[in-house]
Write an enzyme that holds these catalytic residues in place. Structure first.
Site, PDB file in Angstrom:
ATOM      1  CG  HIS A 126      -0.139  -0.228   2.582  1.00  0.00           C
ATOM      2  ND1 HIS A 126       0.169   1.148   3.112  1.00  0.00           N
ATOM      3  CD2 HIS A 126       0.126  -1.089   3.318  1.00  0.00           C
ATOM      4  CE1 HIS A 126       0.709   0.686   4.345  1.00  0.00           C
ATOM      5  NE2 HIS A 126       0.791  -0.679   4.426  1.00  0.00           N
ATOM      6  CG  ASP A 127      -0.275   4.268   1.402  1.00  0.00           C
ATOM      7  OD1 ASP A 127      -1.144   4.925   0.873  1.00  0.00           O
ATOM      8  OD2 ASP A 127      -0.358   3.650   2.330  1.00  0.00           O
ATOM      9  N   GLY A 144       4.822  -1.399   2.613  1.00  0.00           N
ATOM     10  CA  GLY A 144       4.212  -0.115   2.290  1.00  0.00           C
ATOM     11  C   GLY A 144       5.102   1.148   2.254  1.00  0.00           C
TER      12      GLY A 144
END
Length: 278
Positions: A126-127, A144
């Site tokens: 994520h991100d 992440g």
């Protein structure tokens, strides 16, 4: 096969109402595409692919079986916020690849650039923010909030810790564990990877000239094998190589800083290792 508007959708595929499909999209057997997804022109989902959430896939990207794109981030703090995953054009996404959307703690967006290759069972957390022309070999794991610059290559089963930065044209060796920031054009090797010189082979393949490579080697030695604080060494390099765009890319990367320290050479003998002669 069912065909309409120059799209090909296998009868066993589940394509929810609301999906945006470009021309020439091909969705193979047993794929599942969620209502908020967008598939650009010429995207191919071979079979058993799942595209979930607010996921956008750019034109002509090819996705192979058992890839999972856009499912809920693997972050225990995630609370269902409507984040997204954007994948660029002309990417290759092989078997078992997973990519997660963003979170509120990272700006809500996971972004993958154009012409990237993700080999089997690699993961984009994520991100993450990935540039163009990147290669993740088999089993590479990006935690992440990782950023990866253009043309970087990560070898098989390499792992990158959260919030780390991998500079453009850098190389991370197979089975390496990267827990700090890797400068552009740098090469990191080993468990708890250390800096092992410049990615000379990659530079030559990308068409960098002899003068550019020599400037990078000189700057590398100034940064990692000379006296003074890092800030002082960076400023000396910036003054010496102000007209060398590639060197200044390293300077800008170091000046920008991040959550992590820089990957450095492990011992004195490595500090002078800047790769073989151009």
């Amino acid at each position: 096969m069912a065909e309409g508007a120059r799209q090909i959708i296998h009868p066993s595929a589940v394509v929810e109402a609301g999906v945006k499909l470009g021309e020439g999209v091909s969705i193979g057997p047993f794929c599942v595409v969620g209502a908020e997804a967008t598939l650009g022109d010429g995207v191919t989902l071979h079979s058993h692919v799942v595209v979930a959430g607010r996921t956008s896939i750019g034109a002509r990207t090819k996705v192979f079986p058992f890839a999972s794109l856009g499912h809920q981030p693997q972050d225990l703090k995630y609370a269902g916020e409507p984040s997204d995953l954007t994948i660029g054009s002309d990417c290759l996404i092989r078997e078992g690849v997973t990519m997660n959307p963003g979170t509120s703690g990272g700006g809500m967006h996971t972004i993958v650039g154009d012409r990237c290759a993700f080999l089997a069972n690699s993961h984009v957390g994520h991100d993450c923010k990935l540039g163009n022309n990147i290669i993740l070999s088999n089993g590479v794991l990006l935690a992440g909030h990782v950023s990866v610059g253009d043309y970087a290559i990560l070898g098989g089963a390499a792992a990158v810790i959260q919030f780390a930065r991998v500079g453009a044209h850098a190389f991370v060796g197979g089975l390496s564990g990267l827990e700090n920031d890797l400068i552009p054009f740098g090469m990191a090797l080993g468990d708890r990877a250390s800096l092992a010189g410049l990615n000379i082979i990659g530079l030559k393949r990308r068409g960098f000239g002899r003068e550019q490579i020599h400037a990078l080697r000189h700057a590398y030695r100034m940064l990692f094998a000379s006296a003074g604080t890092l800030k002082e060494r960076v400023e000396r390099v910036a003054e010496t190589f102000a007209d060398q765009a590639a060197v200044m890319e390293i300077v800008d990367f170091v000046r920008a800083g991040g959550e992590r320290a820089l990957v450095t050479p492990r011992d004195a003998s490595a500090r002078d290792l800047a790769g073989s002669e151009a």
